[in-house]
Motif scaffolding. Structure first.
Motif, PDB file in Angstrom:
ATOM      1  N   LYS A 130      14.198  -9.144  -5.429  1.00 16.30           N
ATOM      2  CA  LYS A 130      14.679  -8.218  -4.411  1.00 16.30           C
ATOM      3  C   LYS A 130      13.610  -7.893  -3.372  1.00 16.30           C
ATOM      4  CE  LYS A 130      17.931  -5.860  -7.501  1.00 16.30           C
ATOM      5  NZ  LYS A 130      18.317  -4.545  -8.081  1.00 16.30           N
ATOM      6  N   HIS A 131      12.341  -8.058  -3.730  1.00 13.85           N
ATOM      7  CA  HIS A 131      11.255  -7.647  -2.853  1.00 13.85           C
ATOM      8  C   HIS A 131      10.306  -8.817  -2.627  1.00 13.85           C
ATOM      9  CE1 HIS A 131      12.817  -3.742  -3.938  1.00 13.85           C
ATOM     10  NE2 HIS A 131      12.497  -3.959  -5.210  1.00 13.85           N
ATOM     11  N   GLY A 132       9.727  -8.811  -1.438  1.00 11.09           N
ATOM     12  CA  GLY A 132       8.759  -9.836  -1.092  1.00 11.09           C
ATOM     13  C   GLY A 132       7.357  -9.267  -0.973  1.00 11.09           C
ATOM     14  N   HIS A 133       6.705  -9.555   0.127  1.00 15.67           N
ATOM     15  CA  HIS A 133       5.319  -9.137   0.335  1.00 15.67           C
ATOM     16  C   HIS A 133       5.201  -7.619   0.329  1.00 15.67           C
ATOM     17  CE1 HIS A 133       1.259  -8.986   1.927  1.00 15.67           C
ATOM     18  NE2 HIS A 133       1.691  -8.221   2.917  1.00 15.67           N
ATOM     19  N   LYS A 134       4.226  -7.092  -0.407  1.00 23.01           N
ATOM     20  CA  LYS A 134       3.976  -5.660  -0.465  1.00 23.01           C
ATOM     21  C   LYS A 134       3.073  -5.261   0.686  1.00 23.01           C
ATOM     22  CE  LYS A 134       2.312  -1.960  -3.495  1.00 23.01           C
ATOM     23  NZ  LYS A 134       1.735  -1.627  -4.818  1.00 23.01           N
ATOM     24  N   PHE A 135       3.567  -4.362   1.522  1.00 22.82           N
ATOM     25  CA  PHE A 135       2.879  -3.896   2.717  1.00 22.82           C
ATOM     26  C   PHE A 135       2.484  -2.444   2.476  1.00 22.82           C
ATOM     27  CE2 PHE A 135       3.436  -3.201   7.596  1.00 22.82           C
ATOM     28  CZ  PHE A 135       2.079  -2.913   7.689  1.00 22.82           C
ATOM     29  N   LYS A 136       1.198  -2.216   2.184  1.00 21.56           N
ATOM     30  CA  LYS A 136       0.697  -0.867   1.954  1.00 21.56           C
ATOM     31  C   LYS A 136       0.046  -0.375   3.235  1.00 21.56           C
ATOM     32  CE  LYS A 136      -1.742   1.838  -1.539  1.00 21.56           C
ATOM     33  NZ  LYS A 136      -2.594   1.802  -2.755  1.00 21.56           N
ATOM     34  N   LEU A 137       0.529   0.757   3.731  1.00 18.93           N
ATOM     35  CA  LEU A 137       0.140   1.192   5.068  1.00 18.93           C
ATOM     36  C   LEU A 137      -1.334   1.568   5.169  1.00 18.93           C
ATOM     37  CD1 LEU A 137       3.251   3.335   6.072  1.00 18.93           C
ATOM     38  CD2 LEU A 137       2.914   0.866   6.209  1.00 18.93           C
ATOM     39  N   ASN A 138      -1.940   2.049   4.089  1.00 15.37           N
ATOM     40  CA  ASN A 138      -3.350   2.435   4.152  1.00 15.37           C
ATOM     41  C   ASN A 138      -4.281   1.357   3.604  1.00 15.37           C
ATOM     42  OD1 ASN A 138      -2.651   2.636   1.492  1.00 15.37           O
ATOM     43  ND2 ASN A 138      -3.413   4.711   1.191  1.00 15.37           N
ATOM     44  N   ALA A 139      -3.772   0.137   3.457  1.00 10.26           N
ATOM     45  CA  ALA A 139      -4.593  -0.987   2.999  1.00 10.26           C
ATOM     46  C   ALA A 139      -4.514  -2.100   4.039  1.00 10.26           C
ATOM     47  CB  ALA A 139      -4.118  -1.485   1.640  1.00 10.26           C
ATOM     48  N   PRO A 140      -5.487  -2.213   4.941  1.00  6.94           N
ATOM     49  CA  PRO A 140      -5.419  -3.237   6.001  1.00  6.94           C
ATOM     50  C   PRO A 140      -5.368  -4.660   5.485  1.00  6.94           C
ATOM     51  CG  PRO A 140      -7.061  -1.556   6.526  1.00  6.94           C
ATOM     52  CD  PRO A 140      -6.634  -1.309   5.111  1.00  6.94           C
ATOM     53  N   ASN A 141      -5.860  -4.920   4.267  1.00  5.91           N
ATOM     54  CA  ASN A 141      -5.826  -6.287   3.750  1.00  5.91           C
ATOM     55  C   ASN A 141      -4.420  -6.739   3.377  1.00  5.91           C
ATOM     56  OD1 ASN A 141      -5.739  -4.419   1.685  1.00  5.91           O
ATOM     57  ND2 ASN A 141      -6.788  -5.725   0.211  1.00  5.91           N
ATOM     58  N   THR A 142      -3.449  -5.814   3.352  1.00  6.15           N
ATOM     59  CA  THR A 142      -2.062  -6.177   3.061  1.00  6.15           C
ATOM     60  C   THR A 142      -1.216  -6.309   4.323  1.00  6.15           C
ATOM     61  OG1 THR A 142      -1.375  -3.857   2.803  1.00  6.15           O
ATOM     62  CG2 THR A 142      -2.217  -4.987   0.844  1.00  6.15           C
ATOM     63  N   TYR A 143      -1.809  -6.125   5.498  1.00  5.50           N
ATOM     64  CA  TYR A 143      -1.039  -6.182   6.734  1.00  5.50           C
ATOM     65  C   TYR A 143      -0.599  -7.627   7.000  1.00  5.50           C
ATOM     66  CZ  TYR A 143      -2.726  -1.481   7.899  1.00  5.50           C
ATOM     67  OH  TYR A 143      -3.003  -0.141   7.894  1.00  5.50           O
ATOM     68  N   PRO A 144       0.689  -7.876   7.204  1.00  5.63           N
ATOM     69  CA  PRO A 144       1.133  -9.228   7.581  1.00  5.63           C
ATOM     70  C   PRO A 144       0.933  -9.455   9.080  1.00  5.63           C
ATOM     71  CG  PRO A 144       3.011  -7.779   7.349  1.00  5.63           C
ATOM     72  CD  PRO A 144       1.805  -6.949   6.999  1.00  5.63           C
ATOM     73  N   GLU A 145       1.352 -10.603   9.522  1.00 10.54           N
ATOM     74  CA  GLU A 145       1.264 -10.928  10.948  1.00 10.54           C
ATOM     75  C   GLU A 145       2.276 -10.098  11.723  1.00 10.54           C
ATOM     76  OE1 GLU A 145       1.524 -14.806  13.947  1.00 10.54           O
ATOM     77  OE2 GLU A 145       1.770 -15.031  11.773  1.00 10.54           O
ATOM     78  N   ALA A 146       1.824  -9.486  12.822  1.00  9.53           N
ATOM     79  CA  ALA A 146       2.685  -8.606  13.603  1.00  9.53           C
ATOM     80  C   ALA A 146       3.712  -9.396  14.389  1.00  9.53           C
ATOM     81  CB  ALA A 146       1.847  -7.743  14.541  1.00  9.53           C
TER      82      ALA A 146
END
Length: 347
Positions: A130-146
Motif C-alpha cells: 500500500k505504501h512506497g517511499h517513506k518521505f520524512k519531512l524533517n529528514a533531508p536524506n529521505t527527500y525524493p526528486e521534486a
C-alpha cells in the motif's frame, strides 16, 4: 478557512459538558471549545466572516465537527471551494472523514510528519503493498526528486522558494493522494527575521499554481485575528452564562455581528483615536469604532423602557435550591486491544 478555539470556564461548575481543551502550546484549560468555518474575502486579509460557529460537544472532536460543517456549507455553494486548516487537521483521519465532500483541502503539516509515495508494482507474492517511499519531512536524506520548484520575490517576506512533490499520502489514508509543498524564505527582508520552513499538503481536483497556492494559506491567519477580535472587542467569552443554550445563542450572535460590521464597512467613516494612524481599508476594529455614528443616524425601533418600581422579592423564609453541579468531562483515546499470541510448546 477553519479552526477551533476554547471558551475557558474553569469556575463554572454548574455549566454542563465542560472538558479539557488546549489553550495554546502545552497549556490546558477547563471549559468548552468552538469550531468555526469562515469565509475570507480575497481583497483583504483583515476580515474572516464566520459561516458556522458552533460548540464542540463532548461526543465530538474538532475533526468531526469541522467535517460536519464542511458538509453543511459545501452543499449550498455553486463552485468547489478551497478550505485551509492548521496542522491539527493535517492527518489521515481528517482526510478520511472529508472523502465524500466536494471541497479542495490545503492543510498545514507538522515538521515531523511522515508521508508515503506510490508503492512498487505487484511482485505476485503476498498481499500488494500500500505504501512506497517513506518521505520524512524533517529528514533531508529521505527527500525524493521534486516535481516543481518556484522562486519568487515577495515584497514583504523576501525571496521565497516553493518546492512541490507529487503523489504522496498518509499511512492511514492511502487512497487520497496529496501534493506536498515546502515554503522556504531564502533571503528574508530584515536582518533579524528568521522563518522555519512551512509544510503544506493539497488534495483536490484542480490544483492552482504554486505562486497562488501558498499565498492562499497565508490568508488562513485571518481567522486567528477574528478569534482575538471576537474575544477582546466583541466580548465573546466575557458573559458568565450558566446554560449551553445561552452560550450557543450568544456565540451565534457574535457571528451575526461580524457580518453586520462587514456590510457596514463602506458606510463608516474612519474615526481614529489620537494615537492611531488613519486607514484607507477599514479593519473590523475600525468599523466597530465608527459604528456608533450609524446607530445615531438610523435610530432604533425599540421603545424607551418603563419603570416598574421595586421588586417584592422572595417571601420570608423562601430559599432557592442549589443548582446541579456537573463533573468535568475527560475524553480518552480508544485503543484497540492487541490479540494475545499464545505460543504452543511441545509436550
Amino acid at each position: 478557512m477553519g479552526d477551533s478555539s476554547p471558551w475557558l470556564r474553569p469556575e463554572a461548575k454548574t455549566l454542563k459538558d465542560r472538558g479539557f481543551h488546549h489553550q495554546g502550546g502545552h497549556t490546558v484549560g477547563v471549559g468548552q471549545s468552538y469550531s468555526t468555518l469562515s469565509w475570507v474575502p480575497d481583497e483583504s486579509q483583515h476580515w474572516a466572516l464566520p459561516l458556522r460557529h458552533e460548540r464542540i460537544t463532548s461526543f465530538e472532536t474538532a475533526l468531526t465537527k469541522a467535517t460536519f460543517q464542511l458538509k453543511q456549507v459545501c452543499r449550498h455553494l455553486p463552485v468547489r471551494p478551497l478550505a485551509a486548516f492548521d496542522r491539527h487537521y493535517g492527518n489521515g483521519i481528517f482526510l478520511n472523514h472529508t472523502a465524500g465532500i466536494e471541497v479542495d483541502l490545503l492543510l498545514r503539516l507538522a515538521s515531523n510528519r511522515c508521508v508515503y509515495g506510490i508503492p512498487l508494482a505487484y511482485s505476485g507474492r503476498g498481499a500488494p503493498r500500500k505504501h512506497g517511499h517513506k518521505f520524512k519531512l524533517n529528514a533531508p536524506n529521505t527527500y525524493p526528486e521534486a516535481s516543481e520548484i518556484l522562486e519568487i520575490e515577495d515584497t514583504q517576506l523576501g525571496q521565497v522558494r516553493v518546492t512541490r512533490w507529487s503523489q504522496f499520502h498518509f499511512r492511514n489514508s492511502a487512497k487520497r493522494e496529496m501534493e506536498i509543498l515546502r515554503v522556504e524564505i531564502i533571503q528574508p527582508k530584515g536582518k533579524r527575521r528568521k522563518f522555519k520552513p512551512l509544510w503544506l499538503a493539497w488534495t483536490g481536483e484542480c490544483m492552482p499554481s504554486l505562486e497562488r497556492l501558498w499565498r492562499r494559506y497565508l490568508q488562513r491567519f485571518s481567522i486567528e485575528h477574528w478569534y482575538r477580535f471576537a474575544k477582546q472587542r466583541l466580548y465573546w467569552t466575557t458573559p458568565q452564562l450558566t446554560s449551553n443554550e445561552a452560550t450557543e445563542r450568544w456565540s451565534t450572535l457574535i457571528g451575526m455581528i461580524s457580518w453586520q460590521l462587514w456590510f457596514a464597512r463602506s458606510d463608516c467613516m474612519d474615526t481614529p483615536l489620537p494615537w492611531q494612524s488613519p486607514q484607507q481599508v477599514l479593519s473590523p476594529g475600525r468599523v466597530a469604532q465608527a459604528f456608533p455614528s450609524i446607530i445615531a443616524a438610523i435610530g432604533t425601533p425599540a421603545q424607551a423602557p418603563k419603570t416598574r418600581g421595586k421588586s417584592p422579592g422572595r417571601k420570608q423564609g423562601q430559599s432557592q435550591p442549589p443548582r446541579t453541579r456537573y463533573p468535568t468531562v475527560k475524553k480518552r483515546v480508544s485503543k484497540r486491544r492487541k490479540a494475545k499470541i499464545v505460543s504452543k510448546t511441545a509436550a
